[in-house]
Structure formats: C-alpha cells, structure tokens
Design an enzyme around this catalytic site. Structure first.
Site: not given
Ligand code: GLN
Length: 307
Positions: A66, A243, A261
């Site tokens: 992102k 987050y 994640v």
């Molecule tokens: N592709 C994951 C999702 O959309 C990305 C989330 C993350 O890395 N926090 O849930």
C-alpha cells in the site's frame, strides 16, 4: 555504531519469544507458513547492508504494498487524491466497515484496506486498464528495490479472492457512495495482486531508501517524490501504518513504519536508513509480533527513534 552486532544481539534476545503470536489464516495460502522464521535487514544511505536471520526468504508483502501504490497515486494526482481519502488514523481494524458507512464512503487513510482499494482504483482509472496498472505497480517496486526478479504469487492472490467477501463489501460500499471508478471486483482483484507480491527483508529495506532520503534514491539518484511529499508519506506511515496499533507502534518504536499480514514490517529512519523485519506470527492487530519486538529493541539499543 556496529549495526551487525546490534542485529545479532536482537536475534539472540528474541529467541525465547518464538511461538508467540499466530500466522494469518484468513488467507488460506498464508496459513501453512512456518511461524518460526525471522529476518532483520538494514541498509544505510551509503549502501552498507546488515542482515540477520532469514533475510533471503521471500514472503507475501501484503499491506506493505500500500506504501508503493500510495507513492504512485500521489505522484499522479498530487493533492487531488485527498478528495477521495483522508490522512487520519482510523482507530479501527484494517478491514473494518462501520466507519466507512458513517463517513460516506471516504476512507480515513491510504493504509487501511478501503483506502488502499481507492488508491488502486485511481491507478486503474489513470492507466485505463487493470493489467497495465498492475504492471506499473510491479515495475515501480522492482525499480525502488533495484531488483528485476521481483514478482507476485498468483496462488496467494487467488486464495484471497476466494475469501474476498469483506474487501468486496468495502469496495461495493464505496461504489455506492461514488468513490470508486471501476467495478468493485476489478479494483479488489488488482489490490490482491499487489498484496501478493513476494519479497524478502533485504529487498524491502532497499526499497525504503527513497523514503529515507527525501524522495530520491541515494544509490541510483532516481527522484520519485518531492521532499514535501516524502515527509507526508512518512507522517501517514507513522500515524496510520499499523492500523489500530499505530499509536502503540509510535509509542514503543517511534519510526514511520508499515506492516503487512504476511509478517513483514518496513520502517524508515529519515536521513539514515531503510529497515525491514519479518516474522510470520502476528499479534492481535495483524502486525508481526516478533517484528515489532525486534524494532523496539533496535531503537532502544541505537537511539534511532525519531523522538
Ligand atoms: N490483502 C490483505 C487484506 O486485504 C492485506 C491486509 C494486511 O496486510 N493488513 O486483508
């Protein structure tokens, strides 16, 4: 400072904590990853590198991507991008729906899922083609990491597409508020593809150098962003990169950072270095448990927090 010695000390100190945390299993392709892995890489602005642990093992960068899509969209749309999303911490989990409803489909920031889907949608709109947009994203990452072999894992993105209900719900909700140009399915599919890009901590730390150096890569001299845009990206990383645990990360680590994640975290010491750490087991907020702990130890030992 002997960074190699610092990394090796950290590696020793975290050993008793292996086994804590839990790998992301809501993406089935990620659920079978061995949680007992750990890598920590640093690259300073003069190109010196320091590594400890599994720094050559590729993993799914997930939400770290992102950061790169935000860079690209900011370069194209400049401040117009902020008509579609904000720069405020959400205080909610990365895939939360509630806030998006009462804030009329305008995501709080580019690092929660809704914000990243808007950013990806804006890139698809700009290139008028989802494949082209993905190619631009992948090539950008290859460029900042100075590695043309970087690719994505189609097994991870298809696995996520099969369990996409929540991300599709976010995209559909934004579409209903006219904050999505393309079809929800198309935006989400491209978003999953860039989340499924595979890198290791050596490549990721290298990819952070432009953000450590005011938008220009100090090794290749390529200019990606203005110093002002770079300051802003780092500010959003600091306030929103983890987050609803962003405050905690700022409190314990105090560096602009972004997690995914897949268990990866990238961080920037402005004017000094790019950092990446990886360990697949996550804490309650979806951030690498050992990665966060290791970064905390790193700033305690080096005094390199921005505060
Ligand atoms: N592709 C994951 C999702 O959309 C990305 C989330 C993350 O890395 N926090 O849930």
């Amino acid at each position: 400072m002997d960074y190699q010695a610092v990394l090796e000390e950290i590696y020793k100190e975290i050993q008793p904590h292996f086994g804590e945390g839990k790998v992301a299993d809501y993406i089935p392709a990620l659920s079978s990853i061995d949680p007992r892995q750990f890598g920590f890489s640093i690259i300073t602005q003069d190109g010196s590198t320091y590594n400890v642990g599994d720094t050559q093992t590729d993993f799914s960068i997930q939400s770290i991507s992102k950061l790169f899509t935000f860079t690209l969209a900011l370069d194209i749309y400049s401040r117009d991008l902020y008509t579609r999303l904000g720069v405020e911490p959400s205080g909610n989990p990365f895939n939360s729906l509630v806030q998006l409803e009462y804030e009329q489909g305008k995501p709080r920031n580019p690092f929660i899922n809704a914000g990243a889907i808007v950013v990806t949608d804006s890139l698809i709109a700009h290139y008028q083609d989802d494949y082209k947009a993905f190619e631009v994203i992948l090539n950008f990452i290859r460029d900042v990491a100075d590695d043309n072999t970087i690719s994505f894992d189609p097994e991870v993105s298809s696995s996520e597409m099969e369990h996409a209900h929540r991300n599709l719900a976010l995209a559909n909700l934004m579409k209903s508020f006219n904050n999505l140009d393309n079809e929800p399915n198309q935006a989400v599919q491209t978003y999953f593809k860039h989340c499924a890009i595979s890198m290791n901590t050596q490549k990721l730390s290298r990819a952070m150098l432009y953000l450590a150096n005011g938008g220009t890569d100090p090794l290749s001299n390529k200019k990606y962003l203005t110093p002002q845009q770079t300051r802003r990206i780092n500010a959003v990383m600091l306030t929103c990169g983890h987050y609803d645990a962003s405050g905690e990360f700022a409190f314990h680590v105090g560096l602009p950072g972004k997690s995914g994640v897949g268990g990866g975290i990238v961080a920037v010491v402005p004017g000094k270095m790019g950092i990446s750490v990886w360990s697949p087991a996550l804490n309650h907020y979806g951030n690498s448990h050992l990665g966060t702990l290791a970064l905390q130890k790193f700033v305690e030992k080096t005094g390199l927090s921005i505060f």
